[in-house]
Write an enzyme that holds these catalytic residues in place. Structure first.
Site, short mmCIF file in Angstrom:
data_model
loop_
_atom_site.label_atom_id
_atom_site.label_comp_id
_atom_site.label_asym_id
_atom_site.label_seq_id
_atom_site.Cartn_x
_atom_site.Cartn_y
_atom_site.Cartn_z
NE ARG A 1 32.63 70.80 41.22
CZ ARG A 1 33.50 69.82 41.23
NH1 ARG A 1 33.43 68.82 40.41
NH2 ARG A 1 34.51 69.82 42.09
NE ARG B 1 40.93 64.71 48.26
CZ ARG B 1 39.85 65.05 47.54
NH1 ARG B 1 39.12 64.10 46.98
NH2 ARG B 1 39.52 66.30 47.37
NE ARG C 1 37.73 71.50 46.91
CZ ARG C 1 38.35 70.46 47.47
NH1 ARG C 1 39.24 70.64 48.42
NH2 ARG C 1 38.07 69.25 47.06
O1 C5P Z 1 36.03 67.30 40.88
P1 C5P Z 1 37.19 67.74 41.72
O2 C5P Z 1 36.83 67.92 43.17
O3 C5P Z 1 38.40 66.91 41.53
O4 C5P Z 1 37.55 69.21 41.18
C1 C5P Z 1 38.60 69.94 41.77
C2 C5P Z 1 38.45 71.40 41.43
O5 C5P Z 1 38.45 71.59 40.00
C3 C5P Z 1 37.15 72.05 41.90
O6 C5P Z 1 37.18 72.42 43.26
C4 C5P Z 1 37.10 73.25 40.98
O7 C5P Z 1 38.00 74.26 41.40
C5 C5P Z 1 37.62 72.68 39.66
N1 C5P Z 1 36.51 72.22 38.80
C6 C5P Z 1 35.73 73.19 38.16
N2 C5P Z 1 34.70 72.80 37.36
C7 C5P Z 1 34.39 71.50 37.18
C8 C5P Z 1 35.16 70.51 37.83
C9 C5P Z 1 36.21 70.90 38.65
O8 C5P Z 1 35.98 74.38 38.30
N3 C5P Z 1 33.35 71.16 36.39
MG MG Z 2 37.51 63.98 42.32
#
Ligand code: C5P
Ligand code: MG
Length: 191
Positions: A88, A127, A144
């Site tokens: 990320r 969702r 986000r």
């Molecule tokens: O990938 P997903 O949308 O499910 O991730 C949910 C949350 O997990 C993100 O919004 C973030 O807060 C955290 N996350 C993170 N670093 C990552 C993956 C997820 O901080 N590499």
């Molecule tokens: Mg996901």
């Protein structure tokens, strides 16, 4: 087969990751799911990251990288893996590049799922009703999206420069996107 799937929140990464991983016989590893599991079970990791995730921010790189490294050591990753939601940040990109090169490995493809920003918000709000994720509320969704645009979207250039990027239009039904994605990744891997 070693794959990444990238895209904005709500682009359908998790849904398509499961299908793509099955298609290639590798585990789908979602860092978001790992965090949510730990939050639900109130582990020390879960307690550490809950407020960060609820705010729509990113967990510190060292914490996330340690989790991913440990997960990739599991025997089911022997034939490869599909990472959903990692890397990320640029730090995480460099971490993964180094991790793989130390093992004489590389990525076969990086799938980028594109969906129009307006449609993304609608999907996330829907969702929220279905899954009740704490971070699927209007304020956190906005945050986000900002964090994604600032820190994660630029990573696509890195993979594009490496020739790994496979662009996929994420608009349409789940089945349509899946078939489009399979065709694009199969073609990329074969080339
Ligand atoms: O990938 P997903 O949308 O499910 O991730 C949910 C949350 O997990 C993100 O919004 C973030 O807060 C955290 N996350 C993170 N670093 C990552 C993956 C997820 O901080 N590499
Ligand atoms: Mg996901």
């Amino acid at each position: 087969m070693r794959l990444l799937i990238m895209g904005a929140p709500g682009a359908g990464k998790g849904t398509q990751a499961t299908a793509l991983a099955e298609h290639y016989g590798v585990p789908a590893i979602s860092t978001g799911d790992i965090f949510r599991f730990n939050i639900k079970n109130e582990t020390s990791l879960g307690l550490k990251v809950k407020a960060i995730i609820d705010a729509g921010e990113y967990v510190p790189d060292d914490v996330t990288e340690e989790i991913v490294a440990a997960r990739l050591e599991e025997p089911d990753c022997e034939p490869g893996f599909l990472l959903d939601g990692f890397p990320r940040t640029m730090h995480q990109v460099h971490f993964l590049d180094r991790y793989l090169s130390e093992r004489g490995q590389g990525l076969d493809a990086v799938v980028s799922l594109h969906v129009d920003p307006e449609a993304l918000v609608q999907r996330l709000l829907k969702r929220a009703e279905l899954e009740g994720r704490a971070d699927d509320n209007a304020d956190t969704i906005r945050r986000r999206m900002e964090v994604y645009a600032g820190q994660t979207a630029p990573l696509l250039f890195h993979y594009e420069n490496k020739g790994s990027l496979v662009d996929v239009d994420g608009t349409g039904t789940v089945d349509e996107v899946r078939e489009r994605m399979f065709a694009a990744v199969d073609a990329h891997v074969a080339s």
